[in-house]
Design a protein around this motif. Structure first.
Motif, PDB file in Angstrom:
ATOM      1  N   CYS A 241       2.529   5.257  -3.560  1.00  0.00           N
ATOM      2  CA  CYS A 241       1.586   4.206  -3.174  1.00  0.00           C
ATOM      3  C   CYS A 241       2.192   3.363  -2.052  1.00  0.00           C
ATOM      4  CB  CYS A 241       1.292   3.344  -4.393  1.00  0.00           C
ATOM      5  SG  CYS A 241       0.230   1.978  -3.991  1.00  0.00           S
ATOM      6  N   GLY A 242       1.552   3.392  -0.911  1.00  0.00           N
ATOM      7  CA  GLY A 242       2.001   2.571   0.213  1.00  0.00           C
ATOM      8  C   GLY A 242       1.091   1.374   0.383  1.00  0.00           C
ATOM      9  N   ASN A 243       1.395   0.579   1.398  1.00  0.00           N
ATOM     10  CA  ASN A 243       0.615  -0.631   1.654  1.00  0.00           C
ATOM     11  C   ASN A 243       0.781  -0.969   3.132  1.00  0.00           C
ATOM     12  OD1 ASN A 243      -0.606  -3.111   1.632  1.00  0.00           O
ATOM     13  ND2 ASN A 243       0.734  -4.017   0.090  1.00  0.00           N
ATOM     14  N   THR A 244      -0.331  -1.181   3.808  1.00  0.00           N
ATOM     15  CA  THR A 244      -0.227  -1.462   5.243  1.00  0.00           C
ATOM     16  C   THR A 244       0.174  -2.912   5.506  1.00  0.00           C
ATOM     17  OG1 THR A 244      -2.587  -1.944   5.248  1.00  0.00           O
ATOM     18  CG2 THR A 244      -1.926   0.263   5.954  1.00  0.00           C
ATOM     19  N   GLN A 245       0.109  -3.751   4.479  1.00  0.00           N
ATOM     20  CA  GLN A 245       0.417  -5.166   4.707  1.00  0.00           C
ATOM     21  C   GLN A 245       1.924  -5.411   4.583  1.00  0.00           C
ATOM     22  OE1 GLN A 245      -2.328  -7.045   5.690  1.00  0.00           O
ATOM     23  NE2 GLN A 245      -3.133  -4.962   5.564  1.00  0.00           N
ATOM     24  N   GLY A 246       2.424  -6.279   5.423  1.00  0.00           N
ATOM     25  CA  GLY A 246       3.846  -6.632   5.371  1.00  0.00           C
ATOM     26  C   GLY A 246       4.712  -5.407   5.615  1.00  0.00           C
ATOM     27  N   GLU A 247       5.903  -5.431   5.035  1.00  0.00           N
ATOM     28  CA  GLU A 247       6.847  -4.330   5.272  1.00  0.00           C
ATOM     29  C   GLU A 247       7.012  -3.479   4.018  1.00  0.00           C
ATOM     30  OE1 GLU A 247       7.719  -3.786   8.341  1.00  0.00           O
ATOM     31  OE2 GLU A 247       6.614  -5.613   8.828  1.00  0.00           O
ATOM     32  N   TRP A 248       5.940  -3.410   3.212  1.00  0.00           N
ATOM     33  CA  TRP A 248       6.022  -2.686   1.938  1.00  0.00           C
ATOM     34  C   TRP A 248       6.540  -1.257   2.116  1.00  0.00           C
ATOM     35  CZ3 TRP A 248       4.878  -3.269  -3.365  1.00  0.00           C
ATOM     36  CH2 TRP A 248       4.744  -2.076  -4.085  1.00  0.00           C
ATOM     37  N   ASN A 249       5.958  -0.519   3.041  1.00  0.00           N
ATOM     38  CA  ASN A 249       6.310   0.901   3.164  1.00  0.00           C
ATOM     39  C   ASN A 249       7.788   1.082   3.498  1.00  0.00           C
ATOM     40  OD1 ASN A 249       3.699   1.570   2.616  1.00  0.00           O
ATOM     41  ND2 ASN A 249       3.092   1.877   4.750  1.00  0.00           N
ATOM     42  N   GLN A 250       8.259   0.243   4.382  1.00  0.00           N
ATOM     43  CA  GLN A 250       9.666   0.328   4.771  1.00  0.00           C
ATOM     44  C   GLN A 250      10.569  -0.023   3.578  1.00  0.00           C
ATOM     45  OE1 GLN A 250      10.629  -2.000   8.168  1.00  0.00           O
ATOM     46  NE2 GLN A 250      12.828  -1.677   7.905  1.00  0.00           N
ATOM     47  N   LYS A 251      10.211  -1.103   2.894  1.00  0.00           N
ATOM     48  CA  LYS A 251      11.034  -1.535   1.753  1.00  0.00           C
ATOM     49  C   LYS A 251      11.042  -0.473   0.661  1.00  0.00           C
ATOM     50  CE  LYS A 251      10.426  -6.508   2.296  1.00  0.00           C
ATOM     51  NZ  LYS A 251       9.559  -7.609   1.876  1.00  0.00           N
ATOM     52  N   PHE A 252       9.877   0.152   0.454  1.00  0.00           N
ATOM     53  CA  PHE A 252       9.780   1.184  -0.586  1.00  0.00           C
ATOM     54  C   PHE A 252      10.696   2.369  -0.239  1.00  0.00           C
ATOM     55  CE2 PHE A 252       7.760   5.337  -1.398  1.00  0.00           C
ATOM     56  CZ  PHE A 252       8.047   5.435  -2.760  1.00  0.00           C
ATOM     57  N   LEU A 253      10.582   2.873   0.993  1.00  0.00           N
ATOM     58  CA  LEU A 253      11.374   4.054   1.369  1.00  0.00           C
ATOM     59  C   LEU A 253      12.869   3.721   1.372  1.00  0.00           C
ATOM     60  CD1 LEU A 253       9.045   5.505   4.155  1.00  0.00           C
ATOM     61  CD2 LEU A 253       9.450   6.474   1.887  1.00  0.00           C
ATOM     62  N   GLU A 254      13.186   2.543   1.851  1.00  0.00           N
ATOM     63  CA  GLU A 254      14.583   2.089   1.880  1.00  0.00           C
ATOM     64  C   GLU A 254      15.145   2.051   0.449  1.00  0.00           C
ATOM     65  OE1 GLU A 254      17.488   1.402   4.252  1.00  0.00           O
ATOM     66  OE2 GLU A 254      15.548   1.197   5.235  1.00  0.00           O
ATOM     67  N   ALA A 255      14.384   1.429  -0.452  1.00  0.00           N
ATOM     68  CA  ALA A 255      14.843   1.281  -1.839  1.00  0.00           C
ATOM     69  C   ALA A 255      14.954   2.644  -2.516  1.00  0.00           C
ATOM     70  CB  ALA A 255      13.883   0.381  -2.607  1.00  0.00           C
ATOM     71  N   LEU A 256      14.020   3.534  -2.218  1.00  0.00           N
ATOM     72  CA  LEU A 256      14.059   4.876  -2.822  1.00  0.00           C
ATOM     73  C   LEU A 256      15.346   5.602  -2.423  1.00  0.00           C
ATOM     74  CD1 LEU A 256      12.277   6.941  -4.471  1.00  0.00           C
ATOM     75  CD2 LEU A 256      11.544   7.829  -2.257  1.00  0.00           C
ATOM     76  N   LEU A 257      15.695   5.480  -1.164  1.00  0.00           N
ATOM     77  CA  LEU A 257      16.866   6.197  -0.662  1.00  0.00           C
ATOM     78  C   LEU A 257      18.170   5.600  -1.186  1.00  0.00           C
ATOM     79  CD1 LEU A 257      15.776   6.937   2.994  1.00  0.00           C
ATOM     80  CD2 LEU A 257      15.931   8.505   1.081  1.00  0.00           C
ATOM     81  N   LYS A 258      18.115   4.365  -1.599  1.00  0.00           N
ATOM     82  CA  LYS A 258      19.342   3.727  -2.121  1.00  0.00           C
ATOM     83  C   LYS A 258      19.593   4.085  -3.585  1.00  0.00           C
ATOM     84  CE  LYS A 258      19.944  -0.284   0.779  1.00  0.00           C
ATOM     85  NZ  LYS A 258      19.088  -1.441   1.022  1.00  0.00           N
ATOM     86  N   LEU A 259      18.590   4.643  -4.249  1.00  0.00           N
ATOM     87  CA  LEU A 259      18.757   4.960  -5.669  1.00  0.00           C
ATOM     88  C   LEU A 259      19.685   6.161  -5.821  1.00  0.00           C
ATOM     89  CD1 LEU A 259      15.046   4.758  -6.864  1.00  0.00           C
ATOM     90  CD2 LEU A 259      16.876   3.133  -7.370  1.00  0.00           C
ATOM     91  N   PRO A 260      20.431   6.224  -6.954  1.00  0.00           N
ATOM     92  CA  PRO A 260      21.234   7.429  -7.165  1.00  0.00           C
ATOM     93  C   PRO A 260      20.307   8.651  -7.129  1.00  0.00           C
ATOM     94  CG  PRO A 260      21.522   5.825  -8.962  1.00  0.00           C
ATOM     95  CD  PRO A 260      20.487   5.277  -8.057  1.00  0.00           C
ATOM     96  N   TYR A 261      20.626   9.607  -6.367  1.00  0.00           N
ATOM     97  CA  TYR A 261      19.832  10.839  -6.193  1.00  0.00           C
ATOM     98  C   TYR A 261      18.440  10.600  -5.566  1.00  0.00           C
ATOM     99  CZ  TYR A 261      23.409  12.560  -9.353  1.00  0.00           C
ATOM    100  OH  TYR A 261      24.610  12.867  -9.931  1.00  0.00           O
TER     101      TYR A 261
END
Ligand code: AHR
Length: 530
Positions: A241-261
């Protein structure tokens, strides 16, 4: 021959041209002429058929009355599934249908909607929907099969569990003889349904759970972790689930990549939503009309921004498609109560849909799916029902005209012509009155051009020129046109054919350069045999 003289010879005046016409030879250029160049060798990628998808939610009359009427209904049905709506979706070759929501999905428990109907519980859901659960997973998947469409299921992340989601996937796709797959066989279907597309929640930043992007990334990884192994036999795609408002998409992908595996390859699609609104459904002003069409720029800018972000994170690796899984008109005066979100559908809606679809065609493979909201009786629907009555909307006819683009190769087009200025997102935008897209079915040597004249009152002279391999001459040309005397014209249950199904007519186009005169506020689909 001068333009005015030509129009006289074919019995048309400059203004109020009714019905597109092709000029037999290239007449002297008119100051306001639009030039449309189509480049047969400049390929944008295959147009994903799924961008012609639909979205259905248990809301108002979308499911009950339109998709489901029950087996003993006087409305013709196949085991309770409404025949005329199935046929309508089949006729436009609907490729995919999203279900069960929307916000509904995050309070929906799939187990409530399977097994003997008389034992299914009645539930409350979002928007005060009294849910009978008569239409559940097996009914939806059968409805899709009858339409020839793929199902796209939205998981309940907001109030469900990973276990519940995994069991739903097992119910739909499982091949091993387990308690769950055996219950599927008893209920309806021995063979797995092989559902490919799964959304991990809907609008999780809002009605789907009020998560922040980081929390959602953790949820997403958790769901995909347990669901992926179930998708090993048949390919499964997860849509985040993405969101065009604010920087949601960037924050989501960034956070996903920081998770173990955490890995980008766990995301096959990133969903965004976009609704349009300018005034009431029928009595809108001229300014509303142009502002609305200019707002397509807003959607385009969101898509463009999402493409750049995806490119940044995928770095040429596995593709993440943009999934516009809710889009369409949301008028200021939609219905309430049992008719919640039911709204009128005028020629303006059909014109908007055509401009949006032209735009999506131009994004090539970047947009992998789009689902207009919502198929029946809710928001920008394809058809209205009232008891046994059934009416196709002008928006349906746009989808009908655009069918040939599905799975065809998108081609680059360039437009040079008169423009209009309007406002979108508080900024002035300039757009061509002509909106166009082109695609080629190489195996059949057929070119499809869809053109929209967005001008409220004036016809457009469009000089079309094909460039590149195969543009030498034409074997034949077929034209379909969608228009009506006023953009306010609508189809309703009481007046179902104010705007009727566009018929195909043969037109005389032989050369790679020709002029088409397009009436005001009209949509044209031109099919050229190369
Ligand atoms: O389409 C109506 C609603 O709009 C959907 O349930 C929700 O996802 C969106 O906000």
């Amino acid at each position: 021959m001068k333009r005015r003289d030509f129009l006289k010879t074919v019995g048309l005046s400059g203004l109020g041209v009714w019905g597109a016409c092709v000029w037999p030879s290239i007449p002297e250029a008119h100051a306001q002429r639009t030039r449309l160049s189509v480049f047969l060798d400049e390929r944008l990628g295959k147009i994903n058929r799924n961008i012609y998808g639909q979205f259905t939610e248990h809301l108002g009359g979308c499911v009950y009355d339109a998709m489901w009427v029950s087996p003993d209904s006087r409305v013709p049905n196949i085991n309770g599934l409404r025949k005329d709506t199935i046929q309508a979706l089949k006729d436009i070759r609907t490729p995919i249908i999203r279900w069960p929501g929307g916000c509904f999905a995050d309070l929906y428990h799939w187990c409530d909607g399977v097994g003997p109907r008389e034992k299914r519980p009645k539930r409350w859901n979002w928007g005060g929907v009294g849910e009978s659960n008569a239409f559940g997973t097996d009914e939806f998947l059968e409805y899709c099969r009858l339409c020839g469409a793929q199902p796209y299921l939205c998981l309940n992340v907001g109030s469900g569990t990973v276990k519940e989601a995994a069991e739903w996937m097992e119910y739909c796709n499982g091949k091993l003889p387990t308690e769950i797959t055996e219950s599927r066989a008893v209920n309806a279907h021995a063979e797995p349904y092989s559902v490919r597309y799964w959304a991990v929640g809907n609008e999780v930043y809002g009605c789907g759970g009020k998560f922040d992007a980081e929390d959602y990334a953790r949820q997403y990884a958790h769901y995909v972790n347990f669901l992926s192994p179930l998708g090993q036999d048949d390919p499964v795609e997860f849509i985040a689930c993405g969101n065009t408002q604010g920087e949601w998409n960037q924050k989501f992908l960034e956070a996903l990549l920081k998770l173990p595996y955490g890995k980008i390859g766990d995301v096959q699609g990133l969903s965004i939503h976009h609704y349009f609104q300018r005034g009431p459904g029928v009595n809108f002003t001229d300014a509303d009309y142009y502002d609305l069409l200019a707002d397509v720029s807003t959607l385009e800018s969101y898509i463009q921004k999402t493409i750049s972000l995806i490119d940044h994170y995928t770095q040429g690796g596995p593709h993440i498609g943009i999934v516009l899984d809710e889009w369409g008109m949301w008028h200021a005066d939609t219905g309430t109560g049992a008719m919640v979100l039911r709204q009128s559908n005028t020629l303006r809606d059909a014109v908007l849909a055509a401009v949006v679809l032209n735009s999506l065609n131009q994004f090539g493979t970047a947009v992998s799916m789009a689902n207009i909201a919502q198929t029946f009786n809710v928001l920008q629907s394809m058809a209205f029902t009232r008891g046994p009555e059934f009416v196709l909307t002008p928006t349906y006819y746009t989808f009908d005209l655009y069918q040939p683009h599905m799975d065809a190769m998108g081609l680059k087009v360039e437009i040079d012509g008169p423009t209009f200025k309007s406002e979108a997102q508080g900024m002035e935008v300039t757009r061509n009155y002509l909106s166009a897209s082109a695609s080629l079915k190489e195996s059949e040597q057929k070119l499809c051009l869809t053109l929209v004249n967005q001008h409220l009152t004036d016809p457009l002279e469009v000089e079309i020129e094909l460039h590149g391999t195969g543009s030498g001459g034409m074997r034949g040309a077929l034209l379909r046109e969608l228009t009506s005397p006023s953009v306010h014209d609508e189809n309703t249950v009481d007046k179902p054919t104010v705007i009727s199904r566009p018929v195909e007519k043969r037109v005389s186009v032989k050369m790679a350069k020709f002029v088409l005169v397009i009436p005001a506020h009209s949509v044209q689909a031109l099919r050229l045999e190369l």
